[in-house]
Design an enzyme around this catalytic site. Structure first.
Site, PDB file in Angstrom:
ATOM      1  N   LYS A  78       0.852  -1.190   0.000  1.00 15.93           N
ATOM      2  CA  LYS A  78       0.000   0.000   0.000  1.00 15.93           C
ATOM      3  C   LYS A  78       0.881   1.230   0.000  1.00 15.93           C
ATOM      4  O   LYS A  78       1.967   1.224   0.602  1.00 15.93           O
ATOM      5  CB  LYS A  78      -0.888   0.020   1.255  1.00 15.93           C
ATOM      6  N   GLY A 174     -20.745   6.666   4.040  1.00 15.03           N
ATOM      7  CA  GLY A 174     -19.745   7.075   3.049  1.00 15.03           C
ATOM      8  C   GLY A 174     -20.260   6.841   1.650  1.00 15.03           C
ATOM      9  O   GLY A 174     -20.498   5.703   1.258  1.00 15.03           O
ATOM     10  N   GLY A 176     -18.762   7.732  -1.369  1.00 14.17           N
ATOM     11  CA  GLY A 176     -17.694   8.057  -2.311  1.00 14.17           C
ATOM     12  C   GLY A 176     -17.814   7.188  -3.550  1.00 14.17           C
ATOM     13  O   GLY A 176     -18.906   6.752  -3.928  1.00 14.17           O
ATOM     14  N   ASN A 177     -16.667   6.905  -4.163  1.00 14.59           N
ATOM     15  CA  ASN A 177     -16.676   6.137  -5.419  1.00 14.59           C
ATOM     16  C   ASN A 177     -17.351   4.784  -5.257  1.00 14.59           C
ATOM     17  O   ASN A 177     -18.116   4.360  -6.115  1.00 14.59           O
ATOM     18  CB  ASN A 177     -15.234   5.934  -5.904  1.00 14.59           C
ATOM     19  N   VAL A 178     -17.065   4.101  -4.161  1.00 16.75           N
ATOM     20  CA  VAL A 178     -17.663   2.773  -3.966  1.00 16.75           C
ATOM     21  C   VAL A 178     -19.052   2.898  -3.333  1.00 16.75           C
ATOM     22  O   VAL A 178     -20.016   2.280  -3.798  1.00 16.75           O
ATOM     23  CB  VAL A 178     -16.765   1.876  -3.084  1.00 16.75           C
TER      24      VAL A 178
HETATM   25  P1  NAD Z   1     -13.759   7.818  -1.488  1.00 16.98           P
HETATM   26  O1  NAD Z   1     -12.671   8.650  -0.935  1.00 16.98           O
HETATM   27  O2  NAD Z   1     -14.177   7.990  -2.915  1.00 16.98           O
HETATM   28  O3  NAD Z   1     -15.080   7.991  -0.596  1.00 16.98           O
HETATM   29  C1  NAD Z   1     -15.108   7.927   0.775  1.00 16.98           C
HETATM   30  C2  NAD Z   1     -16.343   8.743   1.197  1.00 16.98           C
HETATM   31  O4  NAD Z   1     -16.646   8.426   2.542  1.00 16.98           O
HETATM   32  C3  NAD Z   1     -16.130  10.256   1.109  1.00 16.98           C
HETATM   33  O5  NAD Z   1     -17.234  10.834   0.427  1.00 16.98           O
HETATM   34  C4  NAD Z   1     -16.047  10.693   2.581  1.00 16.98           C
HETATM   35  O6  NAD Z   1     -16.570  11.982   2.778  1.00 16.98           O
HETATM   36  C5  NAD Z   1     -16.903   9.632   3.242  1.00 16.98           C
HETATM   37  N1  NAD Z   1     -16.587   9.324   4.641  1.00 16.98           N
HETATM   38  C6  NAD Z   1     -15.387   8.974   5.171  1.00 16.98           C
HETATM   39  N2  NAD Z   1     -15.510   8.645   6.462  1.00 16.98           N
HETATM   40  C7  NAD Z   1     -16.838   8.781   6.770  1.00 16.98           C
HETATM   41  C8  NAD Z   1     -17.604   8.600   7.950  1.00 16.98           C
HETATM   42  N3  NAD Z   1     -17.042   8.199   9.096  1.00 16.98           N
HETATM   43  N4  NAD Z   1     -18.933   8.839   7.895  1.00 16.98           N
HETATM   44  C9  NAD Z   1     -19.512   9.241   6.743  1.00 16.98           C
HETATM   45  N5  NAD Z   1     -18.835   9.434   5.591  1.00 16.98           N
HETATM   46  C10 NAD Z   1     -17.510   9.206   5.604  1.00 16.98           C
HETATM   47  O7  NAD Z   1     -13.319   6.304  -1.195  1.00 16.98           O
HETATM   48  P2  NAD Z   1     -13.799   4.992  -1.965  1.00 16.98           P
HETATM   49  O8  NAD Z   1     -12.883   4.717  -3.095  1.00 16.98           O
HETATM   50  O9  NAD Z   1     -15.280   5.061  -2.186  1.00 16.98           O
HETATM   51  O10 NAD Z   1     -13.479   3.901  -0.851  1.00 16.98           O
HETATM   52  C11 NAD Z   1     -14.300   3.792   0.310  1.00 16.98           C
HETATM   53  C12 NAD Z   1     -13.701   2.741   1.228  1.00 16.98           C
HETATM   54  O11 NAD Z   1     -13.640   1.488   0.551  1.00 16.98           O
HETATM   55  C13 NAD Z   1     -12.264   3.053   1.677  1.00 16.98           C
HETATM   56  O12 NAD Z   1     -12.061   2.547   2.984  1.00 16.98           O
HETATM   57  C14 NAD Z   1     -11.426   2.261   0.684  1.00 16.98           C
HETATM   58  O13 NAD Z   1     -10.147   1.956   1.199  1.00 16.98           O
HETATM   59  C15 NAD Z   1     -12.288   1.023   0.515  1.00 16.98           C
HETATM   60  N6  NAD Z   1     -12.074   0.319  -0.745  1.00 16.98           N
HETATM   61  C16 NAD Z   1     -12.167   0.987  -1.911  1.00 16.98           C
HETATM   62  C17 NAD Z   1     -11.958   0.283  -3.099  1.00 16.98           C
HETATM   63  C18 NAD Z   1     -12.101   0.962  -4.440  1.00 16.98           C
HETATM   64  O14 NAD Z   1     -12.146   0.255  -5.475  1.00 16.98           O
HETATM   65  N7  NAD Z   1     -12.193   2.285  -4.496  1.00 16.98           N
HETATM   66  C19 NAD Z   1     -11.662  -1.085  -3.081  1.00 16.98           C
HETATM   67  C20 NAD Z   1     -11.586  -1.722  -1.839  1.00 16.98           C
HETATM   68  C21 NAD Z   1     -11.786  -1.009  -0.667  1.00 16.98           C
END
Ligand code: NAD
Length: 340
Positions: A78, A174, A176-178
């Site tokens: 990472k 949360g 975000g993207n996922v």
């Molecule tokens: P991202 O940064 O696009 O979105 C995260 C969102 O969560 C943001 O909008 C943020 O404001 C919100 N957030 C963070 N903490 C919060 C809380 N305590 N309460 C409410 N909202 C909160 O990230 P992502 O790419 O969507 O990933 C989300 C999670 O999934 C992360 O932990 C990441 O490591 C994990 N993940 C992502 C992927 C991927 O393909 N992107 C794959 C595996 C795991």
């Protein structure tokens, strides 16, 4: 830091500063027994350097377990770039990070993560070939969301006896993207969405497009629901917050959801089924790993379909052993990662 590396069995920690671009980056390589270490690159603000290194170390360990349980010939790594608000040239910063990745000669392969995009990966690709999820390769997030959605159905089947999500209340923390892509699939399947995000714009979008009900960030954990889906950042389940949960199961995309393994035992005692994070969220890694190998979409889709199967196996195994799914997953992963 050495104590944490020892306790997590982390192989190595690499640091880089580049004054010309403002780059301050960490790469943690946890294990390479099954193959080169792959894992995303975060670009986030951190309160101090130790927190950034700790994040990279813990996340790299999760990546080893994730790759092993997904049956991928990869180790875990990472990267964390400490976000600097004064950086003027983001492209140059990521190109410098690419040179850092290249200096490890393929022992670490990078990808998008929180705070980075496919465009950033294109900049990294100017300096190294050890990069995935470029604009050409594609964003892994939709594939992560697909895997989590299938995992939620498997979790609902194991805990509630049905994988029909119609009318099920799912609390998505949360967007975000996922999280947002997951919420879209849950909405399409008829689930009732309770949502929170630190960014009010994301919540507004979910209210408008998905009929989601907004809940204050600090209140979501204790909101009554069927499934709590952590999709934000950082460990949300600790010995206190776990006692506030009012759900039947926890299944979401966030990495490192539990502060420690004892939290999994508390969940078990409370009758809350936990879908181990590094199994349910492995869709993105599967996508980037197989794309990097040049596999076609059919092969990738077939591999993604194994996520709910693997979860169901772990749930059954845990039930038979009267253990928690998190402990069973850890035992299975450690056997593969350390050949123990
Ligand atoms: P991202 O940064 O696009 O979105 C995260 C969102 O969560 C943001 O909008 C943020 O404001 C919100 N957030 C963070 N903490 C919060 C809380 N305590 N309460 C409410 N909202 C909160 O990230 P992502 O790419 O969507 O990933 C989300 C999670 O999934 C992360 O932990 C990441 O490591 C994990 N993940 C992502 C992927 C991927 O393909 N992107 C794959 C595996 C795991």
């Amino acid at each position: 830091m050495f104590a944490l590396m020892q306790s997590t069995r982390t192989h190595s920690l690499h640091l880089c500063v580049d004054p010309a671009t403002g780059l301050k980056a960490v790469i943690a390589i946890h294990n390479q027994r099954l193959g080169p270490a792959m894992g995303g690159c975060r670009y986030l603000p951190y309160p101090d350097d130790d927190t950034a290194m700790t994040d990279a170390i813990r996340l790299a360990q999760g990546m080893s377990y994730k790759a092993a349980l997904a049956g991928l010939p990869l180790g875990g790594g990472k990267a964390v770039i400490i976000r600097n608000p004064h950086v003027e040239n983001r492209a140059a910063l990521f190109e410098a990070f690419g040179r850092f990745v290249d200096s490890l000669e393929g022992r670490y392969i990078t990808a998008t993560d929180s705070g980075t995009s496919t465009l950033d990966m294109d900049c990294i690709a100017q300096s190294t070939r050890h990069v995935t999820s470029t604009t050409t390769a594609g964003d892994p997030s939709p594939h992560s969301a697909m895997g989590v959605f299938a995992g939620i159905r498997a979790t609902a089947m194991a805990r509630l006896g049905t994988d029909n999500l119609e009318g099920l209340r799912v609390a998505v923390q949360g967007l975000g993207n996922v999280g947002f892509a997951l919420a879209e699939q849950l909405h399409a399947a008829g689930a009732v969405l309770l949502v929170s995000d630190h960014d009010p714009g994301r919540v507004q979008l979910a209210m408008e497009q998905l009929n989601a009900l907004p809940v204050a960030s600090e209140a979501l954990v204790s909101t009554p629901c069927d499934i709590f889906a952590p999709c934000g950042l950082g460990p949300v389940l600790n010995s206190q917050s776990v006692m506030q949960l009012r759900c039947a199961a926890v299944a979401g995309s966030a990495n490192n959801q539990l502060t420690h393994l004892q939290v999994a035992d508390q969940l078990e005692t409370r009758g809350i089924l936990y879908a181990p994070d590094y199994i349910i969220n492995s869709g993105g890694l599967i996508y980037v790993a197989l794309t990097h190998q040049g596999q076609d979409l059919g092969t990738i889709t077939a591999h993604l379909a194994r996520i709910p199967t693997r979860l169901t196996e772990v749930f059954a195994h845990a039930q038979a052993e009267k253990s928690s799914p998190a402990r069973v997953a850890q035992q299975l992963a450690e056997k593969l990662v350390y050949n123990a």
